[in-house]
Design an enzyme around this catalytic site. Structure first.
Site, short mmCIF file in Angstrom:
data_model
loop_
_atom_site.label_atom_id
_atom_site.label_comp_id
_atom_site.label_asym_id
_atom_site.label_seq_id
_atom_site.Cartn_x
_atom_site.Cartn_y
_atom_site.Cartn_z
N GLY A 52 -1.70 -3.53 -0.06
CA GLY A 52 -0.46 -2.87 -0.42
C GLY A 52 0.53 -3.84 -1.02
O GLY A 52 0.26 -5.03 -1.13
N GLU A 68 -2.18 -1.51 -6.25
CA GLU A 68 -2.24 -2.57 -5.25
C GLU A 68 -3.65 -2.69 -4.66
O GLU A 68 -4.14 -3.78 -4.42
CB GLU A 68 -1.21 -2.34 -4.15
N GLU A 72 -5.64 -6.26 -5.06
CA GLU A 72 -5.95 -7.10 -3.90
C GLU A 72 -7.41 -7.06 -3.46
O GLU A 72 -7.87 -7.99 -2.79
CB GLU A 72 -5.05 -6.70 -2.73
N PRO A 93 13.21 -0.74 11.57
CA PRO A 93 13.89 -2.02 11.32
C PRO A 93 13.01 -3.20 11.74
O PRO A 93 12.34 -3.14 12.77
CB PRO A 93 15.14 -1.94 12.19
N GLU A 124 -8.69 -13.14 1.50
CA GLU A 124 -9.99 -12.53 1.78
C GLU A 124 -9.83 -11.01 1.75
O GLU A 124 -8.74 -10.49 1.99
CB GLU A 124 -10.50 -12.92 3.17
N GLU A 126 -12.16 -7.75 3.46
CA GLU A 126 -13.31 -7.57 4.34
C GLU A 126 -13.29 -6.18 4.97
O GLU A 126 -12.23 -5.62 5.23
CB GLU A 126 -13.25 -8.64 5.44
#
Length: 182
Positions: A52, A68, A72, A93, A124, A126
């Site tokens: 993300g 994203e 990634e 928060p 990585e 996985e």
């Protein structure tokens, strides 16, 4: 008076991110698996997290989640048939030590065996057995993953190995998340 295209509000605004919980269905005696990345940069450097990141200006949320995911993990949602379903927004928060940040989370149930490769700011990438996830997930991803499992149980799992795996995963993820310290 503001210039055209500028907005002036007296209320502070959060940053917006997206996160994707991608779960591979069990196959040939293998358990259901969750796709995680190991963060290359702070905050939460070295911790496991959902793929993300920040939403770009004027970018639709679902496009940001797919972008994203590809950046990634090299998993292209449009080419691999990944259907991202929005499962909620999370904005407690302290969930991100950088600033006030709200994330919109997505989940997808995919076939097992999809190839992944870490890229961008992931050290990585996985697949993890949903019943044996890392003991600490970055940010509030523990809650997001639990919500994703519960969503998939309700909407898609029915009975069988997938349902059994997801229930065990939900049980493992009970309790509060820890505020990141970085």
């Amino acid at each position: 008076m503001s210039k055209e295209g500028e907005h002036c509000y007296e209320y502070p605004r959060p940053s917006v991110t997206v996160d994707a919980a991608i779960i591979a269905k069990p196959a040939e005696g293998k358990p259901a698996k969750l796709l995680l990345i190991q963060r290359k940069k702070p905050p939460c450097q070295g911790q496991w997290a959902l793929p993300g990141g920040f939403v770009d200006e004027n970018e639709p949320l679902d496009h940001a989640a797919a972008r994203e995911l590809k950046e990634e993990t090299s998993l292209d949602a449009s080419q691999s048939g990944v259907v991202l379903e929005q499962i909620g927004a999370f904005g407690d928060p302290g969930r991100d030590p950088r600033s006030w940040c709200v994330t919109v989370a997505y989940a997808a149930l995919v076939p097992s065996g999809l190839d992944i490769e870490a890229a961008d700011d992931a050290e990585e990438a996985e697949w993890f057995d949903v019943r044996k996830l890392p003991s600490k997930l970055a940010f509030d991803h523990k809650v997001i993953v639990r919500t994703a499992f519960e969503h998939l149980l309700k909407e898609h799992a029915g009975t069988g190995e997938l349902a059994e795996s997801l229930r065990a995963g939900v049980e493992q993820l009970q309790g509060d998340w820890e505020r990141p310290k970085e």
